[in-house]
Write an enzyme that holds these catalytic residues in place. Sequence first.
Site, short mmCIF file in Angstrom:
data_model
loop_
_atom_site.label_atom_id
_atom_site.label_comp_id
_atom_site.label_asym_id
_atom_site.label_seq_id
_atom_site.Cartn_x
_atom_site.Cartn_y
_atom_site.Cartn_z
N GLY A 1 -4.55 1.25 14.69
CA GLY A 1 -4.83 0.95 13.29
C GLY A 1 -4.62 2.13 12.37
N GLN A 2 -5.21 3.27 12.75
CA GLN A 2 -5.21 4.41 11.82
C GLN A 2 -3.96 5.26 12.01
OE1 GLN A 2 -9.36 6.07 11.08
NE2 GLN A 2 -9.57 5.24 13.13
N CYS B 1 -12.50 1.57 17.12
CA CYS B 1 -11.15 1.08 16.83
C CYS B 1 -10.26 1.04 18.07
CB CYS B 1 -10.55 1.98 15.75
SG CYS B 1 -8.87 1.64 15.28
N LYS C 1 0.84 -1.21 0.00
CA LYS C 1 0.00 0.00 0.00
C LYS C 1 0.87 1.26 0.00
CE LYS C 1 -2.37 -1.11 3.67
NZ LYS C 1 -1.61 -2.38 3.81
#
Length: 809
Positions: free
Chosen positions: A387-388, A174, A90
């Site tokens: 996660g972010q 999250c 990515k």
Amino acid sequence: MMDSKRRTFLKSTAMAAASSMVASNASLPVVYADQGVADLPDGDGLSWNKAPCRFCGTGCHVQVGVEDGRVVAIAGDKAADVNKGLLCVKGYHVGGILYGKDRLTKPLLRKDGKLTEIEWDEAIEIVAKRIYDSPETFAIYGSGQWTIPEGYAAQKFMKGGLGNNHIDPNARLCMASAVTGFLGTYGVDEPAGCYDDLDECDVVITWGNNPAEMHPVLFSRVTDRRSRGENVRLIDIGTRRTRTTDAANVYLEMKPHGDVPIALGIMHLLIENGNYDRSFVEQHCNFRAHPESGKSLFGEAISEDEFRKRIAKYTPEHVEELSGISVDDLRMLADLFANPDIRITSLWCMGMNQHTMGTAVNTLVHGVHLLSGHFGKPGDAPTSLTGQPSACGTVREVGTLAHALPGGRIVAKPEHRKQSEEFWNVREGSVNAVPGYHTVKMFDQFTKPTSDGGDITTMFVQVTNPGQTLPNLNKLFNDKEPLDDKFLIVSEVYPTATTELADLILPAAMWVEKNGVYGNSERRTQQWFKMVDPPGEARDDTWMTIAIAHKLFEMGYEGMKDKDGEFIFAVKDDAGKEIPIWNFDNYYDTNVDKHLFEEYRQFTTMKHKNLAPYDEYVKARGLRWPVVEQEDGSWRETRFRFSGFDDPFVAEGEEFDFYHSSSKDGRAQIWFHEYEPPPEIPDDEYPMWLCTGRVLEHWHTGTMTRRLEPLNRAMPTGYVEMHMEDARAANIRQGEVVIVESRRGSCELPVWIDGRGRPPRGSIFVPFFDETKLINDVTLDEHCPISKQPDYKKCAARVVKKAAAKVKS
Ligand SMILES: Nc1nc2c(c(=O)[nH]1)N[C@H]1C(S)=C(S)[C@@H](COP(=O)(O)OP(=O)(O)OC[C@H]3O[C@@H](n4cnc5c(=O)[nH]c(N)nc54)[C@H](O)[C@@H]3O)O[C@H]1N2
Ligand SMILES: Nc1nc2c(c(=O)[nH]1)N[C@H]1C(S)=C(S)[C@@H](COP(=O)(O)OP(=O)(O)OC[C@H]3O[C@@H](n4cnc5c(=O)[nH]c(N)nc54)[C@H](O)[C@@H]3O)O[C@H]1N2
Ligand code: SF4
Ligand SMILES: [Mo]
């Protein structure tokens, strides 16, 4: 129940997006680490600049190659500590996310059901007017992908300006349980350790996460050590086999919710065998549990004897029954923790956070490390991964949650409100003491008719796609459609499942089309500059907030004035003249990010999360807080918090100091929690466990990665992973399209047997990246009572053959 209008639209937008992907040149040349940027100097119009990757919380740095106002190449950044030149698939393709052919470039207003282009002035006025008319029924739903200045501006606008606490982020879905887990254990949020732990540990335990796909470059730090011949063992605990399992020495398959009894069982054995770290516990820990009156974040003190009594029933046999992990395997885990001569790093992510016992299981795994003394030495660390890219930086540190204020403050505390009012120079009493709605409640109130008490009427969504990612979409999102008095504003870069129901769409600038600051999983704050212009009339999210605030100011809204009557976001030039940053033409006359960051920085010292001045981050590839100024004027980052050898806030001569201890005695809390079963369990009608999650190639809802041709080609469609025997028993073939349904909704998906992940019998897995296959119509909105984070990892479902379903209807 099923919303057919929305369905039809999503299918057609997906097709449009797919063709735009193919047509776009969204795959840029990439430069691999071994070529390095050093080999590609500026020149011939090509210039290179640093930025953190737009995707995951690992926080790799890329070098962005720009030519003629376009991003034309991406390279791994060798100077970056996090990734040392490496990127995952990515990251190598991240530049292409700017160039999907269907970028939103003009504000769009829904008029008589149709989206119509309007001018920015009109758009800003519409938003400001709705807020002016009903400020208390307005809500912002934000993101862990907000930059720090974006989140800070939204936070100040809402809490300092409107006196409205209805601001919550997708990070509620999250990181919320990680936050409450840290608060319950250490009295302050975010990990003590850092990525260096992965270079030093002897054992890595993954507790139901899949870093091989979700934090790939971080994971490669472990696998690279192995390929260099170092001995590092990987123990993967999970409910399905993944690519992480493929790299593991040991795989322990647990039942859903099995993490709770496993952690309790390890602590039981350490206590029973007397081989926990007595001296660490005596000097640095207390024991804790919920009071009888109910659940609370900080609980009440219990004695060690009481802890022993309560944990006594979590014998290996009982744990085997609850978790599915054998007695021998549990003993193996306990023996590892009993060994003081090795270093153990635990990693976890959504398996433990998206959990109705999310807060509990987070504190239990911290407890395993504290009880065994595997804490605070390089390599010995309980590490919750984010996660972010900026869930830590923007959500947790800036506090863009319904109950929080910047720098670890909360709205419920009068002194915290007062401090915030002082930093913001707003009138005393401006900040509202009542927490706003958390995400699930916020959407419930928004999609409920006003006449039924649905008291959120205008919602502004920024940098998140709730129309695809909220749990139980039929209840929490799709119900908005017929409600004429509800107004949804969405700032976006592409058409999405959320813009589909939007009344007003605001086109956003993304990533290196604007200045930004992110904060990654290891407390690392990372800065970048705008490198290219956004397309058409797309504009910065921070600018949108400031422009709306200024419009309200012009309308005479008192909250947009500070104590001196000035605009709350006023920025002055050197001569003391206000720069009209609310005009987009003037927005980059100054560095608004820097102004906001410097203002925000004042908030960060209370909880010892000290940040350096903005300019320090311009020079660095990120710095890990607390960052403290040295006598020579340089700024030093901190790798190991609470440890005397590295943390500047630990008193001289102390080995450890939990200086924000909730018991105010410098100690961390070892919790006991009673096991509780999952919120929904398979039965005769819905016999399968459904788990949902992600895949390597796609970022969440796929809005960006499905527009990158190489990634989309590699993973073109959502699917359901199924065990061969389950498929055979139901006469289902590889690739056959089936219906996955629960009590809440259904979703059609092709079956993948022995695929990327391999669930055990009785269990299926579905990724949520595909907007044509909304698995969140099926998932559950039950959540942890303390963190309010929903459980996407388990509910009861069934897999039905399409033909069979047809016969039935
Ligand atoms: N490629 C890619 N990478 C990403 C993202 C992305 O979209 N794509 N998103 C980022 C974000 S925001 C996040 S939050 C992370 C998520 O990263 P992860 O948490 O690593 O990934 P998920 O796929 O959400 O989690 C799936 C796992 O949950 C586990 N699980 C199921 N039930 C339980 C349980 O009861 N207890 C425990 N302990 N585990 C259970 C299963 O073993 C399953 O493999 O990834 C980040 N990285
Ligand atoms: N079934 C299931 N659902 C889940 C989860 C799960 O495990 N299972 N996990 C949950 C978790 S952990 C998370 S983090 C969430 C993530 O859920 P979301 O945040 O809803 O998903 P994203 O696709 O990351 O949405 C970000 C959106 O921002 C847009 N965007 C990109 N850059 C910009 C920008 O600069 N400005 C603006 N305004 N927009 C921009 C993108 O196009 C995209 O639509 O999903 C949650 N939902
Ligand atoms: S590991 Fe995460 S931050 Fe690093 S390149 Fe991949 S997506 Fe980007
Ligand atoms: Mo997430």
